[in-house]
Design a protein around this motif. Structure first.
Motif, PDB file in Angstrom:
ATOM      1  N   ALA A 151       0.699  -1.241   0.028  1.00  0.00           N
ATOM      2  CA  ALA A 151       0.095  -0.031   0.202  1.00  0.00           C
ATOM      3  C   ALA A 151       0.867   1.259   0.013  1.00  0.00           C
ATOM      4  O   ALA A 151       1.633   1.348   0.773  1.00  0.00           O
ATOM      5  N   GLY A 152       0.725   2.180  -1.132  1.00  0.00           N
ATOM      6  CA  GLY A 152       1.383   3.395  -1.040  1.00  0.00           C
ATOM      7  C   GLY A 152       1.002   4.513   0.120  1.00  0.00           C
ATOM      8  O   GLY A 152       0.096   4.002   0.692  1.00  0.00           O
ATOM      9  N   PRO A 153       2.185   5.312   0.327  1.00  0.00           N
ATOM     10  CA  PRO A 153       1.773   6.349   1.476  1.00  0.00           C
ATOM     11  C   PRO A 153       0.374   7.005   1.442  1.00  0.00           C
ATOM     12  O   PRO A 153       0.229   7.797   2.415  1.00  0.00           O
ATOM     13  N   VAL A 154      -0.197   7.099   0.353  1.00  0.00           N
ATOM     14  CA  VAL A 154      -1.299   8.059   0.338  1.00  0.00           C
ATOM     15  C   VAL A 154      -2.603   7.291  -0.214  1.00  0.00           C
ATOM     16  O   VAL A 154      -3.560   7.695  -0.143  1.00  0.00           O
ATOM     17  N   LEU A 155      -2.376   5.849  -0.103  1.00  0.00           N
ATOM     18  CA  LEU A 155      -3.633   5.165  -0.484  1.00  0.00           C
ATOM     19  C   LEU A 155      -4.653   5.199   0.462  1.00  0.00           C
ATOM     20  O   LEU A 155      -5.846   5.086   0.250  1.00  0.00           O
ATOM     21  N   GLY A 156      -4.203   5.629   1.795  1.00  0.00           N
ATOM     22  CA  GLY A 156      -5.396   5.572   2.600  1.00  0.00           C
ATOM     23  C   GLY A 156      -6.428   6.820   2.223  1.00  0.00           C
ATOM     24  O   GLY A 156      -7.425   7.043   2.870  1.00  0.00           O
ATOM     25  N   VAL A 157      -5.902   7.978   1.400  1.00  0.00           N
ATOM     26  CA  VAL A 157      -6.802   8.889   1.262  1.00  0.00           C
ATOM     27  C   VAL A 157      -7.985   8.315   0.090  1.00  0.00           C
ATOM     28  O   VAL A 157      -8.909   9.035   0.348  1.00  0.00           O
ATOM     29  N   PHE A 158      -7.512   7.579  -0.632  1.00  0.00           N
ATOM     30  CA  PHE A 158      -8.456   6.643  -1.474  1.00  0.00           C
ATOM     31  C   PHE A 158      -9.086   5.730  -0.998  1.00  0.00           C
ATOM     32  O   PHE A 158     -10.546   5.307  -1.320  1.00  0.00           O
ATOM     33  N   SER A 159      -8.579   4.717  -0.341  1.00  0.00           N
ATOM     34  CA  SER A 159      -9.298   3.257  -0.033  1.00  0.00           C
ATOM     35  C   SER A 159      -8.918   2.885   1.497  1.00  0.00           C
ATOM     36  O   SER A 159      -8.066   3.511   1.947  1.00  0.00           O
ATOM     37  N   THR A 160      -9.523   1.785   1.907  1.00  0.00           N
ATOM     38  CA  THR A 160      -9.075   1.443   3.306  1.00  0.00           C
ATOM     39  C   THR A 160      -8.133   0.396   3.266  1.00  0.00           C
ATOM     40  O   THR A 160      -7.727  -0.291   2.340  1.00  0.00           O
ATOM     41  N   GLY A 161      -7.561  -0.061   4.425  1.00  0.00           N
ATOM     42  CA  GLY A 161      -6.673  -1.075   4.598  1.00  0.00           C
ATOM     43  C   GLY A 161      -6.744  -1.456   6.344  1.00  0.00           C
ATOM     44  O   GLY A 161      -7.308  -0.748   6.966  1.00  0.00           O
ATOM     45  N   PRO A 162      -6.272  -2.701   6.496  1.00  0.00           N
ATOM     46  CA  PRO A 162      -6.241  -2.982   7.839  1.00  0.00           C
ATOM     47  C   PRO A 162      -5.128  -2.886   8.758  1.00  0.00           C
ATOM     48  O   PRO A 162      -4.200  -2.672   7.971  1.00  0.00           O
ATOM     49  N   GLU A 163      -5.333  -2.342   9.852  1.00  0.00           N
ATOM     50  CA  GLU A 163      -4.313  -2.293  10.786  1.00  0.00           C
ATOM     51  C   GLU A 163      -3.680  -3.591  11.050  1.00  0.00           C
ATOM     52  O   GLU A 163      -2.207  -3.811  11.548  1.00  0.00           O
ATOM     53  N   VAL A 164      -4.282  -4.805  11.538  1.00  0.00           N
ATOM     54  CA  VAL A 164      -3.761  -5.982  11.518  1.00  0.00           C
ATOM     55  C   VAL A 164      -4.479  -6.921  10.389  1.00  0.00           C
ATOM     56  O   VAL A 164      -5.695  -7.140  10.247  1.00  0.00           O
ATOM     57  N   ARG A 165      -3.529  -7.586   9.561  1.00  0.00           N
ATOM     58  CA  ARG A 165      -4.000  -8.014   8.361  1.00  0.00           C
ATOM     59  C   ARG A 165      -4.144  -9.703   8.772  1.00  0.00           C
ATOM     60  O   ARG A 165      -3.456 -10.574   8.459  1.00  0.00           O
ATOM     61  N   GLY A 171       2.031   1.009  -4.359  1.00  0.00           N
ATOM     62  CA  GLY A 171       1.041   0.178  -4.712  1.00  0.00           C
ATOM     63  C   GLY A 171      -0.369   0.607  -4.285  1.00  0.00           C
ATOM     64  O   GLY A 171      -0.376   1.371  -3.301  1.00  0.00           O
ATOM     65  N   SER A 172      -1.458  -0.124  -4.932  1.00  0.00           N
ATOM     66  CA  SER A 172      -2.567   0.068  -4.530  1.00  0.00           C
ATOM     67  C   SER A 172      -3.253  -1.141  -3.821  1.00  0.00           C
ATOM     68  O   SER A 172      -4.560  -1.056  -3.552  1.00  0.00           O
ATOM     69  N   ASP A 173      -2.322  -1.920  -3.159  1.00  0.00           N
ATOM     70  CA  ASP A 173      -2.791  -3.058  -2.542  1.00  0.00           C
ATOM     71  C   ASP A 173      -4.221  -4.059  -2.851  1.00  0.00           C
ATOM     72  O   ASP A 173      -4.988  -4.278  -2.180  1.00  0.00           O
ATOM     73  N   TRP A 174      -3.733  -4.318  -4.139  1.00  0.00           N
ATOM     74  CA  TRP A 174      -4.970  -5.209  -4.712  1.00  0.00           C
ATOM     75  C   TRP A 174      -5.265  -6.496  -3.950  1.00  0.00           C
ATOM     76  O   TRP A 174      -6.225  -7.215  -4.082  1.00  0.00           O
ATOM     77  N   GLY A 175      -3.995  -7.109  -3.380  1.00  0.00           N
ATOM     78  CA  GLY A 175      -4.129  -8.255  -2.403  1.00  0.00           C
ATOM     79  C   GLY A 175      -5.232  -8.134  -1.411  1.00  0.00           C
ATOM     80  O   GLY A 175      -6.101  -9.093  -1.034  1.00  0.00           O
ATOM     81  N   TYR A 176      -5.552  -6.880  -0.949  1.00  0.00           N
ATOM     82  CA  TYR A 176      -6.741  -6.532   0.008  1.00  0.00           C
ATOM     83  C   TYR A 176      -7.890  -6.177  -0.630  1.00  0.00           C
ATOM     84  O   TYR A 176      -9.028  -6.214   0.036  1.00  0.00           O
ATOM     85  N   ALA A 177      -7.741  -5.607  -1.708  1.00  0.00           N
ATOM     86  CA  ALA A 177      -8.950  -5.142  -2.371  1.00  0.00           C
ATOM     87  C   ALA A 177     -10.379  -5.734  -2.372  1.00  0.00           C
ATOM     88  O   ALA A 177     -11.237  -5.348  -2.290  1.00  0.00           O
ATOM     89  N   TRP A 178     -10.121  -7.038  -2.346  1.00  0.00           N
ATOM     90  CA  TRP A 178     -11.405  -7.793  -2.511  1.00  0.00           C
ATOM     91  C   TRP A 178     -12.215  -7.944  -1.095  1.00  0.00           C
ATOM     92  O   TRP A 178     -13.566  -8.057  -0.997  1.00  0.00           O
TER      93      TRP A 178
END
Length: 264
Positions: free
Chosen positions: A140-154, A235-242
């Motif tokens: 996940a790139g450094p500004v991906l959180g502006v656009f999409s979500t991501g987990p703190e613990v994966r 990156g856009s973290d497509w592994g988590y995107a689903w």
């Protein structure tokens, strides 16, 4: 409602939702923003007000679903799926437009943030921040959180469960308190109820995953992040995107089932 009204209303409404919701994330995150480091409260209330504004704007045209999980739940409740693809298309397009408008509004801030060596690293940088390094390691790139979500613990099952639970709360509130007299979208009072529920979910359940609770809200901006010419965007973290696509749809279907059994 005609198909064109639905498509236009959902496109406009979801664009406003993401412009204001993604905008508060940008304001809190990006270097050279006056609101930088304003914190989680600013983000949760910013998203709540984004929902309120978007619903009031688009409700006369489309009923302001603005969320595929809500659309799916209403279709299950009514047994009518004919307009679901039109709703989904407008929501995804609107989310992409809103994300692109966030980039335009914060263009200078994105550039300043993503060319700061203390943030993105590079030759001559003393150290990257631990958060930036961790994000890069996860794709996940450094500004991906502006656009999409991501987990703190994966942890996939927990991330899915968190999103399902949050979406069930949201959709049950919409179905029981938020719908207009025709039952096909949000009403005037329902907009306020839904906005407050979104704030509550963000405060109480948003910590683990960033509370997507809306497939379009996450997928559309993630696509825009992947396409935009942002320097050092990562990156856009497509592994988590689903996860933020599938889990809210499951939550919406569960909420509709609960509604049909307990409330209908």
């Amino acid at each position: 409602m005609s198909s064109s009204d639905i498509f236009i209303g959902e496109t406009i409404g979801t664009a406003i939702l993401i412009l204001l919701g993604g905008g508060v994330c940008a304001a809190v995150t990006l270097k050279a923003s006056k609101a930088r480091n304003a914190g989680w409260l600013a983000i949760t209330f910013g998203w709540g007000f984004a929902v309120l504004t978007a619903v009031y704007t688009s409700a006369p045209l489309s009923g302001a679903h603005l969320n595929p999980a809500v659309t799916l739940a209403i279709a299950i409740k009514d047994g009518d799926f004919k307009n679901v693809p039109v709703y989904f298309a407008g929501q995804i397009l609107g989310a992409m437009i809103g994300a692109a408008l966030v980039w335009v509004a914060y263009y200078g801030q994105f550039h300043a943030h993503l060319t700061d060596r203390e943030i993105v690293g590079g030759p001559g940088a003393q150290d990257t921040t631990a958060k930036a390094v961790e994000a890069q390691e996860k794709g996940a790139g450094p500004v991906l959180g502006v656009f999409s979500t991501g987990p703190e613990v994966r942890v996939a099952w927990q991330n899915i469960a968190t999103e399902v639970i949050g979406t069930v709360v949201l959709v049950l509130a919409v179905l029981t308190q938020g719908l207009n007299d025709k039952g096909n979208g949000l009403g005037t009072l329902g907009a306020l109820v839904t906005a407050l529920v979104v704030v509550s979910i963000g405060l109480s359940l948003g910590g683990p995953t960033g509370y997507a609770i809306n497939p379009a809200r996450d997928l559309g901006p993630r696509i825009v992040h992947a396409l935009l010419p942002l320097p050092n965007k990562g990156g856009s973290d497509w592994g988590y995107a689903w996860v933020p696509v599938v889990a809210p749809l499951i939550g919406g279907a569960i909420a509709a089932g609960i509604y049909n059994v307990a409330f209908a």
